[in-house]
Design a protein around this motif. Structure first.
Motif, PDB file in Angstrom:
ATOM      1  N   MET A  54     -11.328   2.643   0.895  1.00 46.11           N
ATOM      2  CA  MET A  54     -11.837   3.634  -0.040  1.00 46.11           C
ATOM      3  C   MET A  54     -10.871   4.806  -0.223  1.00 46.11           C
ATOM      4  SD  MET A  54     -13.428   6.864   0.028  1.00 46.11           S
ATOM      5  CE  MET A  54     -14.435   7.060   1.497  1.00 46.11           C
ATOM      6  N   ALA A  55     -10.275   5.283   0.841  1.00 45.39           N
ATOM      7  CA  ALA A  55      -9.383   6.441   0.757  1.00 45.39           C
ATOM      8  C   ALA A  55      -7.983   6.081   0.279  1.00 45.39           C
ATOM      9  CB  ALA A  55      -9.286   7.120   2.117  1.00 45.39           C
ATOM     10  N   GLY A  56      -7.679   4.790   0.171  1.00 44.72           N
ATOM     11  CA  GLY A  56      -6.339   4.346  -0.165  1.00 44.72           C
ATOM     12  C   GLY A  56      -5.671   3.725   1.042  1.00 44.72           C
ATOM     13  N   ILE A  57      -4.666   2.894   0.825  1.00 43.22           N
ATOM     14  CA  ILE A  57      -4.033   2.212   1.941  1.00 43.22           C
ATOM     15  C   ILE A  57      -3.229   3.213   2.787  1.00 43.22           C
ATOM     16  CG2 ILE A  57      -3.940   0.020   0.696  1.00 43.22           C
ATOM     17  CD1 ILE A  57      -0.910   0.464   0.384  1.00 43.22           C
ATOM     18  N   ALA A  58      -3.214   2.984   4.080  1.00 47.54           N
ATOM     19  CA  ALA A  58      -2.566   3.922   5.008  1.00 47.54           C
ATOM     20  C   ALA A  58      -1.073   4.111   4.723  1.00 47.54           C
ATOM     21  CB  ALA A  58      -2.782   3.465   6.450  1.00 47.54           C
ATOM     22  N   LEU A 114       0.587   4.161   1.981  1.00 46.81           N
ATOM     23  CA  LEU A 114       0.800   5.051   0.853  1.00 46.81           C
ATOM     24  C   LEU A 114       0.410   6.484   1.208  1.00 46.81           C
ATOM     25  CD1 LEU A 114       1.633   5.570  -2.022  1.00 46.81           C
ATOM     26  CD2 LEU A 114      -0.609   4.767  -2.795  1.00 46.81           C
ATOM     27  N   ARG A 115      -0.710   6.646   1.894  1.00 48.04           N
ATOM     28  CA  ARG A 115      -1.122   8.002   2.277  1.00 48.04           C
ATOM     29  C   ARG A 115      -0.092   8.644   3.206  1.00 48.04           C
ATOM     30  NH1 ARG A 115      -5.229   7.477   5.320  1.00 48.04           N
ATOM     31  NH2 ARG A 115      -5.808   5.275   5.099  1.00 48.04           N
ATOM     32  N   ILE A 169      -5.745  13.096   2.582  1.00 45.50           N
ATOM     33  CA  ILE A 169      -5.117  12.523   1.385  1.00 45.50           C
ATOM     34  C   ILE A 169      -5.960  11.351   0.908  1.00 45.50           C
ATOM     35  CG2 ILE A 169      -3.085  11.328   0.466  1.00 45.50           C
ATOM     36  CD1 ILE A 169      -1.381  12.905   2.431  1.00 45.50           C
ATOM     37  N   THR A 170      -6.264  11.339  -0.392  1.00 42.91           N
ATOM     38  CA  THR A 170      -7.066  10.272  -0.997  1.00 42.91           C
ATOM     39  C   THR A 170      -6.347   9.740  -2.226  1.00 42.91           C
ATOM     40  OG1 THR A 170      -9.065  11.464  -0.300  1.00 42.91           O
ATOM     41  CG2 THR A 170      -9.345   9.671  -1.898  1.00 42.91           C
ATOM     42  N   TYR A 194      -3.335  10.871  -6.694  1.00 46.55           N
ATOM     43  CA  TYR A 194      -3.826  11.222  -5.363  1.00 46.55           C
ATOM     44  C   TYR A 194      -4.276  12.665  -5.331  1.00 46.55           C
ATOM     45  CZ  TYR A 194       1.041  12.933  -4.766  1.00 46.55           C
ATOM     46  OH  TYR A 194       2.257  13.557  -4.910  1.00 46.55           O
ATOM     47  N   CYS A 195      -5.081  12.974  -4.320  1.00 49.49           N
ATOM     48  CA  CYS A 195      -5.581  14.322  -4.096  1.00 49.49           C
ATOM     49  C   CYS A 195      -5.360  14.683  -2.633  1.00 49.49           C
ATOM     50  CB  CYS A 195      -7.057  14.417  -4.449  1.00 49.49           C
ATOM     51  SG  CYS A 195      -7.772  16.056  -4.152  1.00 49.49           S
ATOM     52  N   CYS A 196      -4.739  15.834  -2.397  1.00 44.42           N
ATOM     53  CA  CYS A 196      -4.520  16.344  -1.048  1.00 44.42           C
ATOM     54  C   CYS A 196      -5.345  17.610  -0.875  1.00 44.42           C
ATOM     55  CB  CYS A 196      -3.044  16.674  -0.831  1.00 44.42           C
ATOM     56  SG  CYS A 196      -1.923  15.293  -1.128  1.00 44.42           S
ATOM     57  N   ALA A 197      -6.042  17.705   0.246  1.00 49.18           N
ATOM     58  CA  ALA A 197      -6.894  18.864   0.498  1.00 49.18           C
ATOM     59  C   ALA A 197      -7.222  18.938   1.982  1.00 49.18           C
ATOM     60  CB  ALA A 197      -8.185  18.771  -0.321  1.00 49.18           C
TER      61      ALA A 197
END
Length: 392
Positions: free
Chosen positions: A72-76, A78-79, A100-101, A254-257
């Motif tokens: 769900m959050a994206g593959i590790a 890439l993050r 990171i998503t 992507y979104c970083c927060a």
């Protein structure tokens, strides 16, 4: 269902969630461009392909079996690649697992961020002219957009005093965009300092749209919100591989927060997308091993900007300063006194060049007889468009 049955059962939709929203100006102008065989300098997408090596990496990922749901959050991988890139460029260390998503493009990330943070009745400050998804996202969340104009007499700079004056106890979020679409302006160091003062005084959240982060010209750096520890602690920072790697149709962003904001972001993300295109994530993760493609992006697009501006100087259009993105604004005061939407339509139909009028980027349609051109095109496309503009 027969026609007679349809007429007997009138469809009642009820009040629209977006009563003032129609088809976007980008869709309208691109459709007209296709109908009239116009040179499309309107909608912001390259008319050249992405790197064949990136395509090969995606193809390999499909052959390797990356064809089912990604996490769900994206593959590790890439993050982690994104986290390393941001730390190297901006000195901000995001936790790849918790902060990171991967999203289905930046527009989905923006809507998800707004839905995650904005509650009914909250106020959200939007700087105009603004990308057209911001205000509808706020309205869908039940928020109230508060539009603050950029100073068009100073190159569309942010008037931070006006921003501060617009903040009330109901202000929840400030949406930022640098490099800025549609104006091509960028944040200077003093903008970051002014923003730090506002966040420190009012404790509002930030949504930073930084999709053109690698397209900044004339030796200027991209000043990310993530480069300030004070701002990063209150911000969701959004970017797009579509803009960076000439692959807008892939819709990977992507979104970083900070972890607390990411938790709320992912609660919404899992229900409006859940997972994002798996083989393309894998291909991009491997492609990021080499920083050259994104580090060389500014020079690549600056050459196109300079080529376009040189050609435009031989027309009756007057280009406005462009410090980033692949868009340039131009006024047509020497050509016509028509409203911008009317002029852009006539320019397309009579002269075969598609542009985007600036007034739709304002909620109240401010019209200063300015249109936007996209120079992120092949050289032959730019030449053909400039030849036609010279006859306008």
């Amino acid at each position: 269902m027969t026609h007679s049955t349809r007429s007997a059962r009138a469809t009642v939709v009820g009040p629209s969630r977006l009563p003032d929203v129609g088809v976007t100006i980008f869709t309208v102008m691109s459709q007209l461009a296709a109908e009239h065989d116009a040179v499309n300098l309107g909608q912001g997408f390259p008319d050249f392909d992405c790197d064949p090596r990136l395509q090969q990496l995606v193809t390999r990922a499909m052959a390797d079996g990356d064809n089912q749901y990604a996490p769900m959050a994206g593959i590790a991988p890439l993050r982690h690649a994104i986290a390393a890139k941001i730390e190297r460029l901006h000195g901000c260390r995001y936790d790849a697992d918790q902060e990171i998503t991967i999203t289905a493009g930046a527009t989905q990330a923006i809507l998800t961020a707004v839905l995650a943070l904005v509650r009914p009745g909250d106020e959200v400050i939007v700087l105009e002219p603004a990308y057209d998804s911001y205000v509808p996202s706020v309205l869908l969340a039940g928020g109230n957009p508060v539009c603050v104009p950029l100073d068009h007499d100073r190159g569309y700079r942010v008037d931070w005093e006006r921003v501060a004056a617009a903040i009330t106890p109901r202000t929840r979020l400030l949406i930022l965009n640098s490099p800025h679409n549609p104006t091509g302006s960028i944040f200077a160091a003093e903008d970051i300092r002014a923003l730090e003062q506002i966040v420190g005084a009012h404790g509002i959240f930030l949504l930073a749209d930084e999709v053109y982060e690698h397209i900044v010209f004339d030796g200027e750096p991209h000043r990310s919100v993530a480069s300030s520890a004070e701002l990063a602690a209150r911000a969701l920072v959004v970017s797009s591989f579509g803009k960076t790697f000439h692959s807008t149709g892939w819709k990977i962003g992507y979104c970083c927060a900070p972890a607390a904001l990411t938790t709320e972001f992912r609660k919404v993300h899992q229900f409006n997308v859940f997972a994002v295109n798996h083989p393309m994530q894998s291909g991009i993760a491997r492609y990021l091993d080499d920083p050259a493609p994104y580090l060389g992006l500014a020079a690549f697009y600056q050459a196109k900007r300079d080529r376009f501006l040189t050609g435009l100087s031989r027309t009756r259009f007057q280009a406005l300063p462009c410090q980033g993105t692949y868009f340039v604004l131009a006024n047509y005061h020497a050509i016509s006194s028509e409203p911008d939407a009317q002029f852009a339509r006539r320019l397309l139909i009579e002269h075969g060049v598609a542009s985007i009028p600036l007034s739709p980027f304002y909620q109240r349609g401010f019209d200063n007889r300015v249109i936007r051109f996209c120079f992120g095109k092949r050289d032959q496309t730019l030449t053909a468009g400039l030849d036609r503009l010279a006859r306008a």
